[in-house]
Design a protein around this motif. Structure first.
Motif, PDB file in Angstrom:
ATOM      1  N   PRO A 257       0.806  -1.284   0.153  1.00  0.00           N
ATOM      2  CA  PRO A 257      -0.164   0.261  -0.080  1.00  0.00           C
ATOM      3  C   PRO A 257       0.940   1.225  -0.017  1.00  0.00           C
ATOM      4  O   PRO A 257       1.942   1.214   0.462  1.00  0.00           O
ATOM      5  CB  PRO A 257      -1.007  -0.016   1.246  1.00  0.00           C
ATOM      6  CG  PRO A 257       0.136  -0.845   2.000  1.00  0.00           C
ATOM      7  CD  PRO A 257       0.830  -1.908   1.380  1.00  0.00           C
ATOM      8  N   GLY A 258       0.352   2.339  -0.361  1.00  0.00           N
ATOM      9  CA  GLY A 258       0.962   3.633  -0.373  1.00  0.00           C
ATOM     10  C   GLY A 258       2.066   3.736  -1.448  1.00  0.00           C
ATOM     11  O   GLY A 258       2.375   2.806  -2.283  1.00  0.00           O
ATOM     12  N   PRO A 259       2.344   5.243  -1.571  1.00  0.00           N
ATOM     13  CA  PRO A 259       3.261   5.496  -2.596  1.00  0.00           C
ATOM     14  C   PRO A 259       4.416   5.002  -2.373  1.00  0.00           C
ATOM     15  O   PRO A 259       5.143   5.047  -1.002  1.00  0.00           O
ATOM     16  CB  PRO A 259       2.911   6.987  -3.034  1.00  0.00           C
ATOM     17  CG  PRO A 259       2.639   7.268  -1.907  1.00  0.00           C
ATOM     18  CD  PRO A 259       1.663   6.349  -1.023  1.00  0.00           C
ATOM     19  N   VAL A 260       5.448   4.803  -3.401  1.00  0.00           N
ATOM     20  CA  VAL A 260       7.002   4.657  -3.047  1.00  0.00           C
ATOM     21  C   VAL A 260       7.760   5.323  -4.286  1.00  0.00           C
ATOM     22  O   VAL A 260       7.534   5.253  -5.482  1.00  0.00           O
ATOM     23  CB  VAL A 260       7.173   3.070  -3.417  1.00  0.00           C
ATOM     24  CG1 VAL A 260       8.841   2.638  -3.169  1.00  0.00           C
ATOM     25  CG2 VAL A 260       6.358   2.243  -2.407  1.00  0.00           C
ATOM     26  N   LEU A 261       8.813   5.977  -3.536  1.00  0.00           N
ATOM     27  CA  LEU A 261       9.618   6.662  -4.447  1.00  0.00           C
ATOM     28  C   LEU A 261      11.067   6.124  -4.251  1.00  0.00           C
ATOM     29  O   LEU A 261      11.592   5.950  -3.166  1.00  0.00           O
ATOM     30  CB  LEU A 261       9.592   8.432  -4.136  1.00  0.00           C
ATOM     31  CG  LEU A 261      10.339   9.258  -4.882  1.00  0.00           C
ATOM     32  CD1 LEU A 261       9.964   9.466  -6.297  1.00  0.00           C
ATOM     33  CD2 LEU A 261      10.484  10.445  -4.359  1.00  0.00           C
TER      34      LEU A 261
END
Length: 218
Positions: A194-198
């Motif tokens: 889940p959630g954004p990853v950079l």
């Protein structure tokens, strides 16, 4: 995405050697940011610069619009930053419970023991007697127990088995914080959580790539 904390034209020197060459590095709020690169790439130095454990020779650290470059590491910790280094991350002479108690003085270790059930039977053991993987779980548990807005972890899965490593990333991604980890290689499965990853790849003190995990893997 809102930027939680960032390095702006940051340079760090160790004596005559420059470890960071004026990098810009933005850490979004509520996301996982992964710094990758070989040893000597500057990824650990970037974490330390954010944490305040190494000074900048030039540039700035900006936290929610405020320049915090002059704040010492303990002052940044008071503001809500948790830094878990790759080495000497636990107090060997203290028990597991005493190490956890530094993060939560009320003694409620529920989140740590639920996250890593293997720590439950070890609470009375001195941290210095634990295996490398057990010490790593204990160190990461500091972040789980804290209410930090920024969590920095250098080599979070060092010495862990693949299942424990996968569990560690699940726990870190579940935190309500801007999480930054430093790894030599891109961890597997980042597109699945889940959630954004950079991802930022560093090489010889410079950022050579910024983007999503799938872009770097290609």
């Amino acid at each position: 995405m809102t930027v939680e904390i960032e390095l702006c034209a940051a340079r760090v020197r160790y004596g005559p050697l420059e470890a960071l060459h004026g990098i810009d590095l933005r850490v979004p709020a509520g996301a996982l940011t992964v710094l990758t690169g070989r040893n000597g790439s500057g990824r650990t130095t970037a974490l330390r610069a954010l944490a305040g454990t190494v000074p900048l020779s030039s540039g700035r650290v900006v936290w929610r619009g405020r320049d915090v470059s002059a704040l010492q590491a303990h002052e940044r910790a008071r503001r809500g930053l948790c830094f878990v280094p790759d080495l000497r991350a636990v107090y060997d002479s203290l028990t597991v419970a005493e190490n956890l108690g530094l993060a939560v003085p009320d003694g409620d270790f529920t989140r740590a023991v639920e996250g890593y059930p293997a720590l439950g039977p070890l609470l009375a053991r001195r941290a210095g007697t634990l295996s490398g993987g057990e010490q790593r779980m204990l160190a990461v548990s500091r972040a789980l127990l804290s209410s930090a807005r920024v969590v920095l972890v250098d080599e979070p899965v060092l010495g862990l088995s693949p299942p424990a490593a996968a569990r560690t990333y699940e726990l870190l991604r579940a935190l309500d914080a801007a999480v930054v980890v430093a790894e030599q290689r891109l961890p597997p499965g980042l597109d699945e959580g889940p959630g954004p990853v950079l991802v930022h790849e560093l090489r010889r003190g410079s950022v050579v790539f910024s983007g999503e995990p799938a872009e770097l893997s290609r």
